[in-house]
Scaffold this motif. Structure first.
Motif, PDB file in Angstrom:
ATOM      1  N   GLU A 244      -2.598  -2.964  -4.138  1.00  0.00           N
ATOM      2  CA  GLU A 244      -3.384  -4.396  -3.606  1.00  0.00           C
ATOM      3  C   GLU A 244      -2.823  -4.642  -2.104  1.00  0.00           C
ATOM      4  OE1 GLU A 244      -1.795  -4.455  -6.523  1.00  0.00           O
ATOM      5  OE2 GLU A 244      -3.503  -4.578  -7.977  1.00  0.00           O
ATOM      6  N   ASP A 245      -1.703  -4.343  -1.833  1.00  0.00           N
ATOM      7  CA  ASP A 245      -1.050  -4.598  -0.338  1.00  0.00           C
ATOM      8  C   ASP A 245      -1.916  -3.697   0.600  1.00  0.00           C
ATOM      9  OD1 ASP A 245       0.619  -6.579  -1.273  1.00  0.00           O
ATOM     10  OD2 ASP A 245       2.166  -5.192  -1.735  1.00  0.00           O
ATOM     11  N   ILE A 246      -1.917  -2.152  -0.108  1.00  0.00           N
ATOM     12  CA  ILE A 246      -2.369  -1.220   1.132  1.00  0.00           C
ATOM     13  C   ILE A 246      -3.964  -1.438   0.826  1.00  0.00           C
ATOM     14  CG2 ILE A 246      -2.945   1.416   1.043  1.00  0.00           C
ATOM     15  CD1 ILE A 246       0.012   0.486   1.649  1.00  0.00           C
ATOM     16  N   ALA A 247      -4.475  -1.648  -0.028  1.00  0.00           N
ATOM     17  CA  ALA A 247      -5.858  -1.852   0.022  1.00  0.00           C
ATOM     18  C   ALA A 247      -6.360  -3.283   1.166  1.00  0.00           C
ATOM     19  CB  ALA A 247      -6.335  -2.483  -1.294  1.00  0.00           C
ATOM     20  N   GLU A 248      -5.834  -4.301   1.226  1.00  0.00           N
ATOM     21  CA  GLU A 248      -6.005  -5.284   2.005  1.00  0.00           C
ATOM     22  C   GLU A 248      -5.584  -4.800   3.363  1.00  0.00           C
ATOM     23  OE1 GLU A 248      -3.249  -9.489   2.973  1.00  0.00           O
ATOM     24  OE2 GLU A 248      -4.046  -9.002   0.870  1.00  0.00           O
ATOM     25  N   ARG A 249      -4.471  -3.929   3.375  1.00  0.00           N
ATOM     26  CA  ARG A 249      -4.301  -3.800   5.014  1.00  0.00           C
ATOM     27  C   ARG A 249      -5.293  -2.691   5.355  1.00  0.00           C
ATOM     28  NH1 ARG A 249       2.187  -2.776   4.998  1.00  0.00           N
ATOM     29  NH2 ARG A 249       2.834  -4.717   4.458  1.00  0.00           N
ATOM     30  N   MET A 250      -5.791  -1.839   4.524  1.00  0.00           N
ATOM     31  CA  MET A 250      -6.930  -0.908   4.733  1.00  0.00           C
ATOM     32  C   MET A 250      -8.301  -1.467   4.916  1.00  0.00           C
ATOM     33  SD  MET A 250      -5.928   2.492   2.779  1.00  0.00           S
ATOM     34  CE  MET A 250      -7.294   3.488   3.319  1.00  0.00           C
TER      35      MET A 250
END
Length: 114
Positions: free
Chosen positions: A59-65
């Motif tokens: 979820e963290d990576i998805a938000e950043r991407m």
């Protein structure tokens, strides 16, 4: 009493795997496909391990991407599924982790003329 033990099953599994690998690797086209798929799996595992080492969730990576968690999940399992990330996606993923991507091309076989 069971007819086969777990140990026997392991031995047979190793034997069958070796036989399959021998047949696959003896065919140049199959060998090439196997090598490419193995590289895809290694990249997907590297992506996941690096994310986990950074203590970040999908979820963290998805938000950043600016994408979805399920998209990140597909990137991290690309070797086992239908979706391999594009180079652009791989670069965005690395950036979301605070990393950069370094690609190195190396010859598959050493030249005999050296």
């Amino acid at each position: 009493m069971a007819r086969y033990s777990v140990e026997h099953a392991r031995k047979m599994s190793k034997k069958w795997r070796k036989e399959i690998e021998k047949k696959v690797m003896s065919d140049p086209e199959s060998s090439d496909i196997y090598k490419r798929k193995r590289q895809e799996i290694e990249i997907a595992l590297l992506m996941r391990k690096t994310r986990e080492k950074a203590n970040l969730s999908q979820e963290d990576i998805a938000e950043r991407m600016h994408t979805t968690r399920s998209a990140v999940s597909r990137f991290e399992s690309s070797g086992t599924g239908r979706h391999s990330p594009s180079l652009e996606t791989l670069l965005k993923y690395a950036q979301a982790l605070g990393y950069s991507v370094k690609i190195n091309l190396v010859p598959e076989h050493k030249s005999e003329n050296k």
